[in-house]
Enzyme design. Structure first.
Site, PDB file in Angstrom:
ATOM      1  N   ASP A 109      20.357  86.543 -16.643  1.00  0.00           N
ATOM      2  CA  ASP A 109      20.147  87.466 -17.832  1.00  0.00           C
ATOM      3  C   ASP A 109      18.856  86.445 -18.724  1.00  0.00           C
ATOM      4  OD1 ASP A 109      19.899  88.448 -19.879  1.00  0.00           O
ATOM      5  OD2 ASP A 109      21.961  88.495 -20.592  1.00  0.00           O
ATOM      6  N   LEU A 123      15.407  93.065  -8.449  1.00  0.00           N
ATOM      7  CA  LEU A 123      16.009  94.099  -7.710  1.00  0.00           C
ATOM      8  C   LEU A 123      15.629  95.398  -8.251  1.00  0.00           C
ATOM      9  CD1 LEU A 123      19.771  92.757  -7.558  1.00  0.00           C
ATOM     10  CD2 LEU A 123      18.194  92.869  -5.461  1.00  0.00           C
ATOM     11  N   GLY A 124      14.574  95.275  -9.074  1.00  0.00           N
ATOM     12  CA  GLY A 124      14.144  96.703  -9.470  1.00  0.00           C
ATOM     13  C   GLY A 124      13.285  97.054  -8.565  1.00  0.00           C
ATOM     14  N   GLN A 125      12.518  98.215  -9.028  1.00  0.00           N
ATOM     15  CA  GLN A 125      11.542  99.108  -8.076  1.00  0.00           C
ATOM     16  C   GLN A 125      10.401  98.067  -7.544  1.00  0.00           C
ATOM     17  OE1 GLN A 125       9.052 102.058  -9.838  1.00  0.00           O
ATOM     18  NE2 GLN A 125       8.823 103.080  -7.929  1.00  0.00           N
ATOM     19  N   ASP A 142      18.347  88.212 -10.627  1.00  0.00           N
ATOM     20  CA  ASP A 142      18.509  89.582 -11.709  1.00  0.00           C
ATOM     21  C   ASP A 142      19.566  89.314 -12.428  1.00  0.00           C
ATOM     22  OD1 ASP A 142      18.495  92.298 -12.421  1.00  0.00           O
ATOM     23  OD2 ASP A 142      16.924  92.765 -10.795  1.00  0.00           O
ATOM     24  N   ILE A 143      19.984  90.271 -13.280  1.00  0.00           N
ATOM     25  CA  ILE A 143      21.223  90.564 -14.240  1.00  0.00           C
ATOM     26  C   ILE A 143      22.513  90.666 -13.478  1.00  0.00           C
ATOM     27  CG2 ILE A 143      21.011  92.771 -14.954  1.00  0.00           C
ATOM     28  CD1 ILE A 143      21.738  91.422 -17.878  1.00  0.00           C
ATOM     29  N   TYR A 146       8.872 101.960 -25.861  1.00  0.00           N
ATOM     30  CA  TYR A 146       8.199 100.937 -24.653  1.00  0.00           C
ATOM     31  C   TYR A 146       6.691 100.580 -24.783  1.00  0.00           C
ATOM     32  CZ  TYR A 146       7.265 100.489 -19.623  1.00  0.00           C
ATOM     33  OH  TYR A 146       6.762  99.962 -18.218  1.00  0.00           O
ATOM     34  N   GLY A 161      14.081  90.289 -12.903  1.00  0.00           N
ATOM     35  CA  GLY A 161      14.236  91.688 -12.614  1.00  0.00           C
ATOM     36  C   GLY A 161      13.857  91.977 -11.080  1.00  0.00           C
TER      37      GLY A 161
HETATM   38  N1  SER Z   1       6.466 104.169 -15.043  1.00  0.00           N
HETATM   39  C1  SER Z   1       6.593 103.784 -16.127  1.00  0.00           C
HETATM   40  C2  SER Z   1       7.239 104.703 -17.163  1.00  0.00           C
HETATM   41  O1  SER Z   1       7.339 105.865 -16.614  1.00  0.00           O
HETATM   42  C3  SER Z   1       5.362 103.474 -16.792  1.00  0.00           C
HETATM   43  O2  SER Z   1       5.055 102.256 -17.108  1.00  0.00           O
HETATM   44  O3  SER Z   1       7.959 104.284 -17.996  1.00  0.00           O
END
Ligand code: SER
Length: 316
Positions: free
Chosen positions: A53, A10-12, A34-35, A142, A8
Protein backbone atom coordinates in the site's frame (compact mmCIF):
# COMPACT_ATOMS: atom_id res chain seq x y z
CA UNK A 1 18.00 1.41 -14.88
CA UNK A 2 19.06 -2.03 -13.59
CA UNK A 3 16.58 -2.95 -10.87
CA UNK A 4 13.08 -1.48 -10.64
CA UNK A 5 10.25 -1.34 -8.14
CA UNK A 6 6.82 -0.80 -9.73
CA UNK A 7 3.77 0.28 -7.71
CA UNK A 8 0.24 -0.32 -9.01
CA UNK A 9 1.71 -3.23 -10.97
CA UNK A 10 -1.63 -4.99 -11.50
CA UNK A 11 -3.28 -1.99 -13.15
CA UNK A 12 -3.75 -1.41 -16.87
CA UNK A 13 -0.22 -0.03 -17.43
CA UNK A 14 1.63 -2.02 -14.78
CA UNK A 15 0.42 -5.39 -16.06
CA UNK A 16 2.16 -4.82 -19.38
CA UNK A 17 5.10 -2.71 -18.21
CA UNK A 18 6.21 -5.33 -15.65
CA UNK A 19 6.36 -8.03 -18.33
CA UNK A 20 8.41 -5.76 -20.61
CA UNK A 21 10.81 -4.81 -17.80
CA UNK A 22 11.28 -8.47 -16.84
CA UNK A 23 12.31 -9.13 -20.45
CA UNK A 24 14.67 -6.15 -20.58
CA UNK A 25 16.24 -6.40 -17.10
CA UNK A 26 15.74 -10.03 -16.03
CA UNK A 27 12.92 -11.48 -13.94
CA UNK A 28 14.68 -10.97 -10.60
CA UNK A 29 15.31 -7.30 -11.33
CA UNK A 30 11.67 -6.21 -11.33
CA UNK A 31 9.82 -5.93 -8.02
CA UNK A 32 6.13 -5.71 -8.87
CA UNK A 33 3.88 -4.42 -6.09
CA UNK A 34 0.20 -3.71 -5.66
CA UNK A 35 -2.26 -3.21 -2.83
CA UNK A 36 -3.68 -6.68 -3.35
CA UNK A 37 -2.79 -9.91 -5.02
CA UNK A 38 -4.66 -11.27 -8.06
CA UNK A 39 -4.16 -15.03 -8.25
CA UNK A 40 -3.47 -16.64 -11.64
CA UNK A 41 -2.00 -13.39 -12.92
CA UNK A 42 1.43 -13.67 -14.53
CA UNK A 43 2.63 -10.47 -12.85
CA UNK A 44 2.06 -12.29 -9.53
CA UNK A 45 3.01 -15.84 -10.50
CA UNK A 46 5.95 -15.42 -12.89
CA UNK A 47 8.30 -13.14 -10.96
CA UNK A 48 8.84 -11.08 -7.83
CA UNK A 49 5.54 -9.74 -6.44
CA UNK A 50 4.95 -8.04 -3.08
CA UNK A 51 1.87 -6.51 -1.48
CA UNK A 52 2.40 -2.77 -0.98
CA UNK A 53 0.00 0.00 0.00
CA UNK A 54 1.82 3.12 -1.20
CA UNK A 55 0.35 5.03 1.76
CA UNK A 56 2.53 2.89 4.05
CA UNK A 57 5.80 4.81 3.77
CA UNK A 58 7.79 2.54 6.09
CA UNK A 59 6.93 -0.61 4.17
CA UNK A 60 7.53 1.20 0.85
CA UNK A 61 11.01 2.26 2.02
CA UNK A 62 11.88 -1.10 3.54
CA UNK A 63 10.88 -2.99 0.41
CA UNK A 64 12.82 -0.65 -1.88
CA UNK A 65 15.89 -0.83 0.39
CA UNK A 66 15.78 -4.61 0.80
CA UNK A 67 15.43 -5.04 -2.97
CA UNK A 68 18.21 -2.54 -3.61
CA UNK A 69 16.38 -0.94 -6.55
CA UNK A 70 17.86 1.93 -8.57
CA UNK A 71 14.55 2.99 -10.18
CA UNK A 72 10.99 3.48 -8.91
CA UNK A 73 8.04 3.52 -11.30
CA UNK A 74 5.07 4.80 -9.36
CA UNK A 75 1.78 3.90 -11.07
CA UNK A 76 -0.60 3.53 -8.11
CA UNK A 77 -3.27 6.24 -8.41
CA UNK A 78 -6.99 6.87 -8.82
CA UNK A 79 -8.05 7.73 -12.39
CA UNK A 80 -10.21 10.70 -13.39
CA UNK A 81 -13.78 9.41 -13.04
CA UNK A 82 -13.10 7.53 -9.78
CA UNK A 83 -11.29 10.52 -8.27
CA UNK A 84 -14.23 12.75 -9.21
CA UNK A 85 -16.57 10.45 -7.27
CA UNK A 86 -14.35 10.69 -4.18
CA UNK A 87 -12.16 13.79 -4.53
CA UNK A 88 -10.75 13.63 -0.98
CA UNK A 89 -9.54 10.07 -1.52
CA UNK A 90 -8.22 11.10 -4.96
CA UNK A 91 -6.14 13.89 -3.42
CA UNK A 92 -4.94 11.79 -0.52
CA UNK A 93 -3.92 8.68 -2.50
CA UNK A 94 -2.55 10.47 -5.54
CA UNK A 95 -0.55 13.05 -3.57
CA UNK A 96 0.55 11.19 -0.42
CA UNK A 97 1.37 8.11 -2.50
CA UNK A 98 3.52 10.31 -4.75
CA UNK A 99 5.23 12.06 -1.84
CA UNK A 100 6.02 8.66 -0.31
CA UNK A 101 7.42 7.44 -3.64
CA UNK A 102 9.58 10.55 -4.04
CA UNK A 103 10.87 10.28 -0.47
CA UNK A 104 11.77 6.62 -0.98
CA UNK A 105 13.56 7.56 -4.21
CA UNK A 106 15.40 10.35 -2.36
CA UNK A 107 16.54 7.95 0.37
CA UNK A 108 17.90 5.54 -2.23
CA UNK A 109 18.95 8.15 -4.80
CA UNK A 110 16.84 6.16 -7.28
CA UNK A 111 15.53 7.33 -10.64
CA UNK A 112 11.80 8.12 -10.37
CA UNK A 113 8.96 7.92 -12.89
CA UNK A 114 5.31 8.78 -12.17
CA UNK A 115 2.90 9.35 -15.06
CA UNK A 116 1.05 12.58 -15.63
CA UNK A 117 -1.91 12.86 -17.99
CA UNK A 118 -3.79 14.95 -20.54
CA UNK A 119 -5.97 15.60 -17.48
CA UNK A 120 -3.34 18.08 -16.28
CA UNK A 121 -4.78 20.53 -18.83
CA UNK A 122 -7.97 22.51 -18.33
CA UNK A 123 -10.67 24.57 -20.00
CA UNK A 124 -8.44 27.56 -20.73
CA UNK A 125 -5.61 25.46 -22.25
CA UNK A 126 -5.35 25.75 -26.08
CA UNK A 127 -7.47 22.79 -27.25
CA UNK A 128 -5.75 21.79 -30.49
CA UNK A 129 -2.15 20.70 -30.77
CA UNK A 130 -1.73 21.73 -27.13
CA UNK A 131 1.87 22.88 -26.62
CA UNK A 132 4.31 21.30 -24.16
CA UNK A 133 4.47 24.44 -22.03
CA UNK A 134 1.10 26.14 -21.66
CA UNK A 135 -1.68 27.13 -19.28
CA UNK A 136 -2.54 24.29 -16.88
CA UNK A 137 -5.55 24.95 -14.69
CA UNK A 138 -7.50 21.66 -14.62
CA UNK A 139 -11.00 21.49 -13.19
CA UNK A 140 -10.95 17.86 -12.01
CA UNK A 141 -9.40 16.49 -8.81
CA UNK A 142 -7.41 14.00 -10.91
CA UNK A 143 -6.04 16.89 -12.98
CA UNK A 144 -5.24 18.91 -9.87
CA UNK A 145 -3.19 16.00 -8.50
CA UNK A 146 -1.44 15.59 -11.86
CA UNK A 147 -0.36 19.25 -12.09
CA UNK A 148 0.68 19.28 -8.43
CA UNK A 149 2.52 16.00 -9.03
CA UNK A 150 4.39 17.38 -12.04
CA UNK A 151 5.49 20.42 -10.03
CA UNK A 152 6.51 18.28 -7.07
CA UNK A 153 8.61 15.97 -9.26
CA UNK A 154 10.34 18.99 -10.83
CA UNK A 155 10.87 20.39 -7.32
CA UNK A 156 12.60 17.18 -6.18
CA UNK A 157 14.79 17.39 -9.26
CA UNK A 158 15.91 20.98 -8.72
CA UNK A 159 16.01 20.88 -4.92
CA UNK A 160 17.52 17.43 -4.33
CA UNK A 161 18.98 16.54 -7.74
CA UNK A 162 16.64 13.54 -7.97
CA UNK A 163 16.40 12.07 -11.48
CA UNK A 164 12.62 12.44 -11.93
CA UNK A 165 11.03 11.87 -15.38
CA UNK A 166 7.43 11.68 -16.61
CA UNK A 167 5.06 11.69 -19.58
CA UNK A 168 1.52 13.02 -19.92
CA UNK A 169 -0.38 9.91 -21.00
CA UNK A 170 -3.39 10.23 -23.26
CA UNK A 171 -6.17 7.62 -23.02
CA UNK A 172 -4.44 4.23 -23.13
CA UNK A 173 -5.96 1.39 -25.11
CA UNK A 174 -5.01 -2.21 -24.41
CA UNK A 175 -6.40 -5.74 -24.47
CA UNK A 176 -4.76 -7.33 -21.42
CA UNK A 177 -6.28 -5.50 -18.46
CA UNK A 178 -9.20 -3.08 -18.44
CA UNK A 179 -8.57 0.50 -17.34
CA UNK A 180 -10.04 1.33 -13.94
CA UNK A 181 -12.31 4.34 -13.84
CA UNK A 182 -11.06 6.75 -16.49
CA UNK A 183 -12.85 9.06 -18.91
CA UNK A 184 -11.13 7.63 -21.98
CA UNK A 185 -12.19 4.05 -21.06
CA UNK A 186 -14.94 4.09 -23.69
CA UNK A 187 -12.27 3.60 -26.35
CA UNK A 188 -11.35 0.27 -24.73
CA UNK A 189 -14.90 -0.92 -23.90
CA UNK A 190 -15.99 -0.32 -27.49
CA UNK A 191 -13.74 -3.13 -28.78
CA UNK A 192 -15.03 -5.62 -26.21
CA UNK A 193 -18.67 -4.82 -26.98
CA UNK A 194 -18.06 -4.79 -30.74
CA UNK A 195 -16.88 -8.41 -30.57
CA UNK A 196 -19.36 -9.55 -27.95
CA UNK A 197 -22.58 -7.79 -29.03
CA UNK A 198 -21.84 -6.12 -32.37
CA UNK A 199 -22.88 -2.79 -30.82
CA UNK A 200 -21.78 -0.26 -28.24
CA UNK A 201 -23.44 2.51 -26.24
CA UNK A 202 -20.95 5.34 -25.78
CA UNK A 203 -20.90 7.40 -22.58
CA UNK A 204 -18.87 10.03 -24.44
CA UNK A 205 -20.77 12.24 -26.91
CA UNK A 206 -20.34 12.32 -30.67
CA UNK A 207 -17.75 14.90 -31.74
CA UNK A 208 -15.69 14.73 -28.52
CA UNK A 209 -12.04 14.48 -29.53
CA UNK A 210 -9.47 13.15 -27.07
CA UNK A 211 -5.88 12.00 -27.44
CA UNK A 212 -5.40 8.22 -27.32
CA UNK A 213 -2.50 5.77 -27.58
CA UNK A 214 -2.05 2.03 -27.97
CA UNK A 215 -0.41 0.45 -24.93
CA UNK A 216 2.73 -0.79 -26.77
CA UNK A 217 3.62 2.81 -27.61
CA UNK A 218 2.98 3.87 -24.01
CA UNK A 219 5.25 1.12 -22.65
CA UNK A 220 8.00 2.02 -25.14
CA UNK A 221 7.66 5.65 -24.04
CA UNK A 222 8.24 4.82 -20.35
CA UNK A 223 11.25 2.61 -21.10
CA UNK A 224 12.77 5.00 -23.66
CA UNK A 225 12.38 8.03 -21.40
CA UNK A 226 13.92 6.19 -18.44
CA UNK A 227 16.86 5.13 -20.64
CA UNK A 228 17.29 8.57 -22.23
CA UNK A 229 20.48 10.56 -21.78
CA UNK A 230 19.78 12.89 -18.87
CA UNK A 231 21.83 15.72 -20.40
CA UNK A 232 19.47 15.85 -23.41
CA UNK A 233 16.34 16.40 -21.28
CA UNK A 234 15.33 20.05 -21.16
CA UNK A 235 11.91 19.08 -19.79
CA UNK A 236 11.29 16.42 -17.18
CA UNK A 237 7.86 16.57 -15.57
CA UNK A 238 6.14 16.04 -17.75
CA UNK A 239 6.44 15.40 -21.51
CA UNK A 240 3.45 15.61 -23.86
CA UNK A 241 3.25 12.38 -25.87
CA UNK A 242 0.68 11.85 -28.62
CA UNK A 243 -0.19 9.11 -31.10
CA UNK A 244 -3.75 9.75 -32.33
CA UNK A 245 -6.77 11.89 -31.62
CA UNK A 246 -10.31 10.76 -32.48
CA UNK A 247 -13.96 11.11 -31.54
CA UNK A 248 -16.36 8.16 -31.02
CA UNK A 249 -17.63 8.07 -34.64
CA UNK A 250 -14.08 7.67 -35.93
CA UNK A 251 -13.24 4.67 -33.75
CA UNK A 252 -16.62 3.17 -34.71
CA UNK A 253 -15.79 3.68 -38.41
CA UNK A 254 -12.43 2.00 -37.88
CA UNK A 255 -14.15 -1.00 -36.24
CA UNK A 256 -16.61 -1.20 -39.17
CA UNK A 257 -13.68 -1.95 -41.49
CA UNK A 258 -13.48 -5.33 -39.71
CA UNK A 259 -17.05 -5.71 -38.35
CA UNK A 260 -19.21 -4.05 -41.04
CA UNK A 261 -22.49 -4.33 -39.10
CA UNK A 262 -21.14 -2.73 -35.95
CA UNK A 263 -23.60 -0.23 -34.48
CA UNK A 264 -23.10 2.54 -31.96
CA UNK A 265 -25.49 4.74 -30.04
CA UNK A 266 -25.06 7.18 -27.16
CA UNK A 267 -26.05 7.46 -23.52
CA UNK A 268 -23.83 10.30 -22.41
CA UNK A 269 -22.57 10.35 -18.82
CA UNK A 270 -22.59 14.02 -17.76
CA UNK A 271 -19.69 13.62 -15.32
CA UNK A 272 -17.29 11.93 -17.74
CA UNK A 273 -18.48 14.16 -20.61
CA UNK A 274 -17.73 17.22 -18.46
CA UNK A 275 -14.25 15.88 -17.77
CA UNK A 276 -13.67 15.13 -21.48
CA UNK A 277 -14.83 18.62 -22.47
CA UNK A 278 -12.20 20.16 -20.21
CA UNK A 279 -9.34 18.20 -21.84
CA UNK A 280 -7.49 19.01 -25.09
CA UNK A 281 -8.62 17.62 -28.45
CA UNK A 282 -5.02 16.80 -29.39
CA UNK A 283 -1.59 17.50 -27.93
CA UNK A 284 1.79 18.28 -29.49
CA UNK A 285 4.63 15.90 -28.65
CA UNK A 286 7.48 17.63 -30.52
CA UNK A 287 9.59 18.10 -27.36
CA UNK A 288 9.41 14.37 -26.51
CA UNK A 289 10.51 13.54 -30.06
CA UNK A 290 13.36 16.04 -30.01
CA UNK A 291 14.65 15.36 -26.50
CA UNK A 292 14.45 11.55 -26.30
CA UNK A 293 13.26 10.26 -29.66
CA UNK A 294 9.59 9.50 -28.89
CA UNK A 295 7.90 8.01 -31.97
CA UNK A 296 4.60 6.10 -31.79
CA UNK A 297 4.06 3.07 -34.06
CA UNK A 298 0.28 2.64 -33.86
CA UNK A 299 -2.37 4.70 -35.64
CA UNK A 300 -6.12 4.15 -35.22
CA UNK A 301 -6.56 1.40 -37.83
CA UNK A 302 -3.47 -0.55 -36.80
CA UNK A 303 -4.65 -0.37 -33.20
CA UNK A 304 -8.18 -1.50 -34.14
CA UNK A 305 -6.85 -4.52 -36.03
CA UNK A 306 -4.57 -5.49 -33.15
CA UNK A 307 -7.27 -5.01 -30.50
CA UNK A 308 -9.83 -7.07 -32.41
CA UNK A 309 -7.29 -9.82 -33.21
CA UNK A 310 -6.09 -10.07 -29.62
CA UNK A 311 -9.52 -9.86 -27.99
CA UNK A 312 -10.83 -12.54 -30.36
CA UNK A 313 -8.35 -14.96 -28.79
CA UNK A 314 -9.63 -14.19 -25.27
CA UNK A 315 -12.73 -15.22 -23.39
CA UNK A 316 -14.46 -11.83 -23.01
N1 SER B 1 -7.11 7.67 -19.14
C1 SER B 1 -7.07 8.61 -18.05
C2 SER B 1 -8.44 8.90 -17.56
O1 SER B 1 -9.34 8.90 -18.37
C3 SER B 1 -6.41 9.88 -18.50
O2 SER B 1 -5.23 10.01 -17.82
O3 SER B 1 -8.61 9.17 -16.41
Amino acid sequence: MKKVLVTGALGQIGSELVLRLRKDLGVDNVVATDIKRIEDNEVVTDGVFEILDVMDYNKFLQLAKDSNVDTIIHLAALLSATAEKNPQLGWSLNMQGLVNGLEVARELDAKFFAPSSIAAFGNDTPKDNTPQDTLMRPSTMYGVTKVAGELLCDYYHTKYGLDTRSVRFPGLISHKVLPGGGTTDYAVHIYYDALKYGKYTSFIAEGTYMDMMYMDDAIDAVVDLLNADSSKLKHRNSFNIAAMSFEPEQIAASIRKYIPNFEMDYDVDPVRQGIANSWPNSIDSTCATEEWGFEPKFDLDKMTKTMLDELSKKEI
